[in-house]
Design a protein around this motif. Structure first.
Motif, PDB file in Angstrom:
ATOM      1  N   PHE A  75       4.218  22.208   4.721  1.00  0.00           N
ATOM      2  CA  PHE A  75       4.574  20.939   4.079  1.00  0.00           C
ATOM      3  C   PHE A  75       4.127  20.921   2.619  1.00  0.00           C
ATOM      4  O   PHE A  75       3.179  21.607   2.242  1.00  0.00           O
ATOM      5  CB  PHE A  75       3.915  19.787   4.840  1.00  0.00           C
ATOM      6  N   ASP A  76       4.849  20.120   1.833  1.00  0.00           N
ATOM      7  CA  ASP A  76       4.488  19.981   0.421  1.00  0.00           C
ATOM      8  C   ASP A  76       3.481  18.855   0.230  1.00  0.00           C
ATOM      9  O   ASP A  76       2.750  18.822  -0.758  1.00  0.00           O
ATOM     10  CB  ASP A  76       5.744  19.670  -0.408  1.00  0.00           C
ATOM     11  N   LEU A  77       3.509  17.917   1.167  1.00  0.00           N
ATOM     12  CA  LEU A  77       2.565  16.794   1.079  1.00  0.00           C
ATOM     13  C   LEU A  77       2.157  16.382   2.481  1.00  0.00           C
ATOM     14  O   LEU A  77       3.008  16.220   3.367  1.00  0.00           O
ATOM     15  CB  LEU A  77       3.230  15.606   0.360  1.00  0.00           C
ATOM     16  N   LYS A 112       9.193  15.913  -5.230  1.00  0.00           N
ATOM     17  CA  LYS A 112      10.215  16.805  -5.783  1.00  0.00           C
ATOM     18  C   LYS A 112      11.333  17.025  -4.765  1.00  0.00           C
ATOM     19  O   LYS A 112      11.130  16.862  -3.545  1.00  0.00           O
ATOM     20  CB  LYS A 112       9.582  18.124  -6.229  1.00  0.00           C
ATOM     21  N   ASN A 113      12.444  17.444  -5.260  1.00  0.00           N
ATOM     22  CA  ASN A 113      13.626  17.652  -4.411  1.00  0.00           C
ATOM     23  C   ASN A 113      13.346  18.567  -3.237  1.00  0.00           C
ATOM     24  O   ASN A 113      12.675  19.583  -3.395  1.00  0.00           O
ATOM     25  CB  ASN A 113      14.728  18.320  -5.242  1.00  0.00           C
ATOM     26  N   GLY A 114      13.877  18.205  -2.087  1.00  0.00           N
ATOM     27  CA  GLY A 114      13.792  19.055  -0.903  1.00  0.00           C
ATOM     28  C   GLY A 114      12.413  19.131  -0.290  1.00  0.00           C
ATOM     29  O   GLY A 114      12.154  19.961   0.573  1.00  0.00           O
ATOM     30  N   TYR A 158       0.829  -1.209   0.000  1.00  0.00           N
ATOM     31  CA  TYR A 158       0.000   0.000   0.000  1.00  0.00           C
ATOM     32  C   TYR A 158       0.868   1.265   0.000  1.00  0.00           C
ATOM     33  O   TYR A 158       0.655   2.186  -0.791  1.00  0.00           O
ATOM     34  CB  TYR A 158      -0.876  -0.054   1.250  1.00  0.00           C
ATOM     35  N   GLY A 159       1.870   1.298   0.885  1.00  0.00           N
ATOM     36  CA  GLY A 159       2.715   2.489   1.011  1.00  0.00           C
ATOM     37  C   GLY A 159       3.539   2.743  -0.251  1.00  0.00           C
ATOM     38  O   GLY A 159       3.688   3.891  -0.694  1.00  0.00           O
ATOM     39  N   GLU A 160       4.059   1.661  -0.836  1.00  0.00           N
ATOM     40  CA  GLU A 160       4.838   1.811  -2.082  1.00  0.00           C
ATOM     41  C   GLU A 160       3.953   2.330  -3.204  1.00  0.00           C
ATOM     42  O   GLU A 160       4.344   3.196  -3.983  1.00  0.00           O
ATOM     43  CB  GLU A 160       5.422   0.459  -2.514  1.00  0.00           C
ATOM     44  N   CYS A 220       2.013   9.175  -6.200  1.00  0.00           N
ATOM     45  CA  CYS A 220       2.497  10.553  -5.993  1.00  0.00           C
ATOM     46  C   CYS A 220       3.560  10.884  -7.039  1.00  0.00           C
ATOM     47  O   CYS A 220       3.596  11.988  -7.576  1.00  0.00           O
ATOM     48  CB  CYS A 220       3.077  10.719  -4.588  1.00  0.00           C
ATOM     49  N   HIS A 221       4.416   9.918  -7.317  1.00  0.00           N
ATOM     50  CA  HIS A 221       5.467  10.089  -8.314  1.00  0.00           C
ATOM     51  C   HIS A 221       4.840  10.383  -9.679  1.00  0.00           C
ATOM     52  O   HIS A 221       5.174  11.354 -10.359  1.00  0.00           O
ATOM     53  CB  HIS A 221       6.304   8.805  -8.345  1.00  0.00           C
ATOM     54  N   LYS A 222       3.850   9.540 -10.043  1.00  0.00           N
ATOM     55  CA  LYS A 222       3.179   9.697 -11.352  1.00  0.00           C
ATOM     56  C   LYS A 222       2.489  11.037 -11.465  1.00  0.00           C
ATOM     57  O   LYS A 222       2.395  11.611 -12.543  1.00  0.00           O
ATOM     58  CB  LYS A 222       2.119   8.599 -11.516  1.00  0.00           C
TER      59      LYS A 222
END
Ligand SMILES: C[S@@+](CC[C@H](N)C(=O)[O-])C[C@H]1O[C@@H](n2cnc3c(N)ncnc32)[C@H](O)[C@@H]1O
Length: 445
Positions: A241-243, A164-166, A149-151, A157-159
């Protein structure tokens, strides 16, 4: 797995009935466990029901005799006959809503103390007390393309271009810590440079669960930090936070009981004044409520914090169970009661504060593969609650496919059990179904 006793001849698990024909023979009717079904033969228009329940029940007006009897007795739910239909009657949903209000004696309900002091050791908590979706998919699973689930969440999120960096990530209510661990494992494997640049914060009210999160995430120690506290009142001192990830946390937040008249002139008790004023300011619609009703005030206050918590371009992913327009309903678990979410209200609040929100089921958001067959709830309960204990064994909660179950209980045992059912995810008959959870995907410009 120990050797199977010689006297074992055969187990049969018919839907709802488990039969062991060895000695002593065991016949268990699992239907007696089958909560949550109403033996209603006719559907009643929801509006009519609200009207009826608001005007003190007169059994003669009810189309179902059962309903009249249960209301009179104050009984909640009777067991249904065995039924293949998993969908819960709309009538039942409203009835649950109505009774949840009746059952809540105090004006407000908080699980604060429970989380601070009474949570069980982490794995036990999620295998015995509150079985979450992320828990039953904690290992790589064919329904998630052999990811956990976590992966899978990290991959989505990646897709979506969120990683993103930082970036700074906040997970509120991380439970055992397995989801966060798998989320970070994915990023470390797929994007090692990005991984080294991020910060992942776990915030939890339960010291026991925070400990588990700390232990499980040792390998990520350079990029994780842990905060203990209540999200409703926590002071992040301007941190953004960004996410933000909150998986099955908001049903644990405070609920209040209101009377409709408080919104139309009658003075509420002192303890509710702030909340009532807030709800009035937000202009939420309570037209369709019973005379007394519950509000997910904690979830609403949490949502109101999102604007401050998210950085520009930030996202929040909130997963929970509930309905679009059913008021909070009590989920009575072994050691605590939590309340489902009125998503209609939560979404109205998100929009009021100028954030964008997309809503979908966890099935859709995570892309569960509907054709994959997993263990049927009644087969699982037959094994877990009856057969395994009979042999002094345990069977952890998991959304088993046949091979996973075979591995867990052993070949011999697996081969001797007849009648086990595996159902496609699309049928929503598994121990925890991804279609029963909603995902709020929130964006801040
Ligand atoms: C039902 S569990 C879900 C755990 C995990 N996310 C999962 O999916 O299995 C709820 C989590 O939220 C935490 N929690 C409950 N109320 C909270 C609050 N007011 N502030 C912060 N965390 C809270 C609990 O301690 C627990 O870790």
């Amino acid at each position: 797995m120990e050797a199977i006793p010689n006297n074992l001849s055969e187990f049969t698990i018919n839907d709802g009935v488990l039969i062991y024909t060895g000695r002593p023979s065991v016949i268990v009717n699992l239907n007696s466990l089958r909560d949550g079904k109403l033996r209603l033969t006719t559907d009643v228009e929801l509006k009519k029901l609200v009207q009826f329940l608001n005007n003190e029940p007169n059994p003669k007006d009810i189309s179902s005799e059962d309903m009249a009897k249960w209301l009179k007795e104050g009984t909640i739910i009777k067991k249904s006959e065995l039924s293949e239909d998993n969908s819960i009657n709309p009538f039942f949903k409203l009835y649950r809503e109505y009774l949840s209000t009746k059952c809540m004696n105090d004006l407000s309900f908080s699980l604060n103390q429970y989380h601070k002091e009474e949570v069980l050791p982490a794995f036990e908590q999620f295998d015995e007390e509150e079985i979450t979706l992320s828990h039953v998919y904690r290992e790589p699973h064919p329904a998630l393309n052999n990811m956990s689930y976590g992966e899978r969440l990290a991959m989505i999120c990646h897709k979506k271009g969120i990683l993103k960096n930082g970036m700074k990530i906040l997970e509120v209510g991380g439970g055992t810590g397995i989801l966060g661990n798998n989320f970070l494992n994915y990023i470390r494997k797929e994007m090692p440079d990005l991984y080294n640049s991020i910060e992942y914060t776990f915030l939890d009210l339960s010291p026991v669960l925070l400990d588990s999160q700390r232990r499980l995430n040792r390998s990520h120690k350079k990029i994780v930090r842990f905060l203990e506290g209540d999200i409703e009142g926590f002071d992040f001192a301007g941190d953004r936070f960004d996410l933000l990830i909150s998986n099955e946390m908001i049903a644990d937040l405070n609920v209040i009981k209101l009377k409709k008249v408080y919104l139309h002139g009658e003075e509420p008790p002192e303890s509710l004044k702030d909340d009532v004023n807030l709800l009035k300011r937000l202009g939420l619609d309570f037209q369709d409520a019973f005379k007394n009703f519950l509000v997910n005030i904690g979830a609403i206050r949490f949502i109101l914090k999102l604007d401050d918590l998210l950085d520009h371009g930030g996202r929040a992913i909130i997963v929970e169970y509930g309905e679009d327009n059913i008021y909070p309903c009590a989920s009575v678990l072994k050691r605590h009661i939590e309340y489902s979410i009125h998503f209609g209200h939560v979404i109205q609040v998100i929009e009021r504060i100028g954030l964008k929100v997309e809503t979908m089921t966890a099935m859709e958001f995570l892309g569960f593969i509907p054709e994959v067959e997993v263990i049927d709830l009644w087969t699982f309960l037959g094994l877990r609650e009856h057969l395994m204990p009979f042999f002094g064994k345990t069977l952890p909660y998991f959304s088993y496919i046949p091979d996973q179950l075979r591995k867990e209980i052993g070949d011999d045992f697996f081969n001797q059990i007849k009648g086990m059912k595996f159902r496609t995810l699309a049928e929503a008959k598994s121990p925890v179904n991804p279609q029963d959870f909603k995902v709020l995907f929130i964006s801040k410009n």
